[in-house]
Design a protein around this motif. Sequence first.
Motif, PDB file in Angstrom:
ATOM      1  N   ARG A  40      -5.668  -0.951   9.629  1.00  0.00           N
ATOM      2  CA  ARG A  40      -6.861  -1.650   9.868  1.00  0.00           C
ATOM      3  C   ARG A  40      -6.822  -3.194   9.354  1.00  0.00           C
ATOM      4  N   LEU A  41      -6.057  -3.425   8.328  1.00  0.00           N
ATOM      5  CA  LEU A  41      -5.904  -4.855   8.007  1.00  0.00           C
ATOM      6  C   LEU A  41      -5.154  -5.664   8.979  1.00  0.00           C
ATOM      7  N   SER A  95      -7.290  -6.455  11.903  1.00  0.00           N
ATOM      8  CA  SER A  95      -8.359  -7.510  11.657  1.00  0.00           C
ATOM      9  C   SER A  95      -7.894  -8.909  12.181  1.00  0.00           C
ATOM     10  N   LEU A 106       0.866  -1.271  -0.062  1.00  0.00           N
ATOM     11  CA  LEU A 106      -0.109  -0.027  -0.014  1.00  0.00           C
ATOM     12  C   LEU A 106       0.879   1.285  -0.032  1.00  0.00           C
ATOM     13  N   ASP A 139      -1.717   5.196   2.605  1.00  0.00           N
ATOM     14  CA  ASP A 139      -2.721   4.253   3.020  1.00  0.00           C
ATOM     15  C   ASP A 139      -2.262   3.792   4.384  1.00  0.00           C
ATOM     16  N   HIS A 193      -3.547   4.127   7.135  1.00  0.00           N
ATOM     17  CA  HIS A 193      -4.594   4.117   7.858  1.00  0.00           C
ATOM     18  C   HIS A 193      -5.219   2.343   7.537  1.00  0.00           C
ATOM     19  N   GLU A 194      -5.130   2.108   6.493  1.00  0.00           N
ATOM     20  CA  GLU A 194      -5.756   0.812   5.804  1.00  0.00           C
ATOM     21  C   GLU A 194      -4.870  -0.151   6.360  1.00  0.00           C
TER      22      GLU A 194
END
Length: 319
Positions: free
Chosen positions: A302-303, A306, A292, A296, A298-299
């Motif tokens: 987030r991943l 998870s 990424l 990104d 933040h993403e």
Amino acid sequence: MRRVEIASYGGIEKLQIVERPIPKRRPEQLLIRVRAIGVNPKDVMVRKSRFAFLTGRPPITLGHDIAGEVVEAPRGSIYRSGDAVYGMINDFSGRAYAEYVCLSPGEIAMMPPGLSFEEAAAIPLAAQTALQALRDLGGVGQPDASKRVLIHGASGGVGTFAIQIARALGGHVTASSSAKNRGLCLELGAHSHIDYCEHPPASLRPLTGETFDVFFDVFGNQSLRAVAGALSPNGVYINTIPNGRVIREVLTSVFSAQKAKLVVVRSRSSDLDILSEMVSLGELRSVIAAVLPLSDVHEAHRLIESRRTRGKIILDPSR
Ligand SMILES: NC(=O)c1ccc[n+]([C@@H]2O[C@H](COP(=O)([O-])OP(=O)(O)OC[C@H]3O[C@@H](n4cnc5c(N)ncnc54)[C@H](OP(=O)(O)O)[C@@H]3O)[C@@H](O)[C@H]2O)c1
């Protein structure tokens, strides 16, 4: 240069991209232009203040794993401007989420030939954790006998390297993951696979009819007490989570035959060289879930939060 900072501890929204001057290296350090950054659960824990007693008051730049090119090296160093290197920052807070970073020579090594920066940035923290847990705590690779190794949490960042390293060290490897990652674990070299949803680790002995010499609990949700029946009489249970429960179990098992141990990874050039050799021999490869842009981040967090990523998440600081 751009880097990711948190001005205070907290959620994903605390991650900010800021402009800062290129850092000045201490005389013994190298200045490195970062070409790829490995993201680890430790970065998320630092952001959430889990290690605040070690990381101090923000602002903090997160991140530990990098691959990049040497810009400046100390006089007399083995490294030259332009060399491709990879490594892990040993400080707790890190500072790798940036376009430039300073590291000590003992934290890095030359990148293995033929590897991309993304593949190299995936390796340092996760693969050194696997190597140091299996070899130093589990005794896998000692010349006496092939060890039977169980890797629980085998499809994530550390687990995908642990399967391959245990194989390379001569272990007989059983991987434990959810059913959807069975194929990946077998492709990486596991001799057999267990779906932990169907067969919880504590119930493994009746299933396999055998015991394990080393139970590497990468995910960290078991205990020596829970898996003792699946371990051989002198077996070693290794956890990755430095919490009170695990530390107590490590201390109370000192005088018992079955031991609980906690891995605490340190970056060492000599271990990175061993991993580079495994890469060169075709024994070790990086499994990359996503690359990424730094914007990104933040993403990426987030991943990682998870807890479902297969292999590693990488950030590209040029984007
Ligand atoms: N002490 C140290 O020095 C050290 C060093 C490195 C890492 N760590 C710690 O080690 C842990 C693992 O790190 P990592 O980088 O491998 O994390 P990761 O990449 O985020 O792990 C993701 C994997 O966890 C698996 N998983 C999710 N729920 C699970 C469950 N209930 N039981 C078993 N596996 C489950 C998932 O596989 P499935 O989808 O197949 O379930 C996924 O592939 C983290 O807590 C990290 O902080 C500690």
